[in-house]
Design an enzyme around this catalytic site. Structure first.
Site, PDB file in Angstrom:
ATOM      1  N   GLU A  60       0.825  -1.199   0.000  1.00 41.74           N
ATOM      2  CA  GLU A  60       0.000   0.000   0.000  1.00 41.74           C
ATOM      3  C   GLU A  60       0.866   1.260   0.000  1.00 41.74           C
ATOM      4  O   GLU A  60       0.586   2.226  -0.714  1.00 41.74           O
ATOM      5  CB  GLU A  60      -0.918   0.012   1.228  1.00 41.74           C
ATOM      6  CG  GLU A  60      -1.971  -1.071   1.235  1.00 41.74           C
ATOM      7  CD  GLU A  60      -1.522  -2.297   2.014  1.00 41.74           C
ATOM      8  OE1 GLU A  60      -0.319  -2.652   1.935  1.00 41.74           O
ATOM      9  OE2 GLU A  60      -2.356  -2.907   2.700  1.00 41.74           O
ATOM     10  N   ARG A 266       8.974 -13.810   1.700  1.00 42.90           N
ATOM     11  CA  ARG A 266       8.407 -12.469   1.842  1.00 42.90           C
ATOM     12  C   ARG A 266       9.082 -11.707   2.976  1.00 42.90           C
ATOM     13  O   ARG A 266       9.289 -10.493   2.888  1.00 42.90           O
ATOM     14  CB  ARG A 266       6.898 -12.586   2.109  1.00 42.90           C
ATOM     15  CG  ARG A 266       6.201 -11.252   2.377  1.00 42.90           C
ATOM     16  CD  ARG A 266       6.153 -10.408   1.119  1.00 42.90           C
ATOM     17  NE  ARG A 266       5.473  -9.155   1.348  1.00 42.90           N
ATOM     18  CZ  ARG A 266       6.046  -8.046   1.797  1.00 42.90           C
ATOM     19  NH1 ARG A 266       7.342  -8.044   2.079  1.00 42.90           N
ATOM     20  NH2 ARG A 266       5.349  -6.939   1.961  1.00 42.90           N
ATOM     21  N   PRO A 333       1.199  -8.636  -8.326  1.00 43.22           N
ATOM     22  CA  PRO A 333       1.835  -9.204  -9.517  1.00 43.22           C
ATOM     23  C   PRO A 333       2.312  -8.159 -10.511  1.00 43.22           C
ATOM     24  O   PRO A 333       3.040  -8.490 -11.453  1.00 43.22           O
ATOM     25  CB  PRO A 333       0.726 -10.073 -10.129  1.00 43.22           C
ATOM     26  CG  PRO A 333      -0.536  -9.403  -9.705  1.00 43.22           C
ATOM     27  CD  PRO A 333      -0.264  -8.828  -8.338  1.00 43.22           C
TER      28      PRO A 333
END
Length: 430
Positions: A60, A266, A333
């Protein structure tokens, strides 16, 4: 029932302090800045108009950087306070924020901590990116007359159902936002059902995000190290996905014995955990956090470092995008699409469903569900260079055609931005 919620949140403050300490021990908090979680500022308020932008996590925050740059460019008196929840986002912003912008961790949803935060910063306007709807944080900001907008808003079907269930006693605070801009038509519909003020879809800010950067020397060294080897990338993986990646690698290695799988968790702090998994599986690997380079003996390159995903998307143009084979909502993506990767991801893409569907429709990506279907997709791309190039070109085209949301969002935000400086209203670029 907001009064009851405020009382409950205040009563929870001691438990939240314990939670923050546990997060600190787990490496999820910055010990030197932990007081920011209690609303204690670690920097002075800059002079002049101050815009507060809040984004929960890395994706974000990154999507808002283009909008941030345009805002600062258009108003030379403006300063921006950028808050996030996650440590990963804070580290990214430390490298990315331009002059006149500063970062703080957002306080937890305890009234006293929020009031302390607002007393110090006194924002003139606020933008919430995507949809972290903390009732106290939003309602206490609105009570001070701060004009607010919800930008690139996303309400997943799960969150929508949860808010509908709690609506009888705690309404979602979306009606506090004077401007409500959704990241998809479906999100606009859900926001309207929750009481949002005339939600609109003007495009997705993530399409306007800059390409991930890459250190040219690091990329050159890695390309030299794997010269001649087939390679693919498993990017931003979460617990439960590495086992599937390993299963796919074993199937592929039966056909391509010199295959290199580049595995990027991640969260870099999971490096030891993933390394133990590889050791138990009997797979030879090199580990980037230790300064190691992949050798012909290594089946896996464990890239457990921060901020290098742009290097690996360029290194291996066949990419699996993680957080999608487990119920984590999927990583963005578009980062792979902008760099021309042939893409695949799992079925759990609720964070980016519209983008995933566009990539699938264009032939740029496919959905996989298990080691077999993942190995099939990667094998097809390894064996057919022309198909790989077509998929990569289609991915770039999808990423390019979605651009332009930032300018439309700027125009829609005029009722909010005018509060920052009436003589210097920010206009969208022609």
């Amino acid at each position: 029932m907001m009064g009851a919620y405020r009382i409950a949140a205040s009563a929870a403050a001691p438990a939240l302090r314990l939670l923050l300490n546990a997060r600190l021990r787990a490496g999820k908090e910055d010990g030197a800045r932990l007081s920011e979680r209690f609303g204690v500022a670690s920097a002075p308020r800059p002079p002049g108009p101050l815009l507060w932008i809040h984004a929960a996590s890395n994706g974000e925050a990154r999507s808002a950087l283009g909008l941030l740059s345009r805002l600062l460019e258009s108003n030379p008196r403006l300063h921006v306070l950028f808050t996030t929840f996650t440590l990963t986002a804070a580290r990214m912003l430390a490298e990315s924020l331009p002059p006149r912008a500063l970062h703080q961790f957002v306080p937890l949803d305890v009234p006293a901590w929020i009031d302390r935060f607002l007393d110090h910063w006194r924002p003139d306007a606020a933008l919430w990116i995507e949809g972290e709807l903390w009732p106290n944080l939003i309602s206490r900001t609105a009570a001070r007359g701060v004009p607010m907008a919800l930008v690139n808003a996303r309400i997943s079907t799960r969150s929508f159902a949860r808010w509908r269930r709690t609506g009888a006693w705690l309404q979602p605070p979306v009606d506090a936002f004077r401007v409500c801009l959704a990241q998809s038509p479906a999100d606009a519909t859900r926001l309207a059902a929750l009481g949002g003020r005339s939600p609109r879809f003007l495009g997705h800010l993530k399409f306007d995000g800059a390409e991930l950067q890459a250190d040219a020397r690091a990329l050159q060294e890695l390309r030299h190290a794997i010269t001649g080897r087939p390679a693919w990338l498993a990017a931003s993986t979460h617990p439960g996905e590495e086992e599937i990646i390993i299963g796919a690698h074993r199937r592929l290695a039966a056909v391509w014995p010199d295959l290199l799988t580049v595995l990027v968790p991640r969260h870099a702090r999971r490096g030891n955990e993933v390394a133990e998994l590889l050791e138990r599986g009997g797979l030879s690997f090199a580990r980037r956090s230790r300064g190691e380079m992949p050798t012909p003996r290594n089946a896996i390159y464990l890239a457990d470092t921060m901020g290098e995903l742009g290097v690996f998307y360029r290194l291996a143009p066949i990419a699996f995008v993680g957080a999608s084979l487990v119920s984590k909502g999927g990583q963005n993506p578009l980062e792979a699409a902008q760099l021309g990767c042939a893409i695949c991801f799992g079925p759990h893409m609720t964070n980016c469903r519209d983008i995933a569907d566009a990539l699938i429709a264009a032939g740029a990506a496919v959905e996989v569900r298990d080691p077999e279907s993942l190995a099939t997709r990667i094998g097809q791309m390894l064996s057919d260079g022309l198909a790989r190039e077509r998929a990569g070109a289609a991915a770039r085209e999808v990423a390019a055609t979605g651009r332009g949301a930032t300018e439309r969002v700027l125009e829609a935000l005029q009722p909010i931005l005018s509060a920052l400086s009436a003589p210097a209203v920010i206009h969208a670029r022609a």
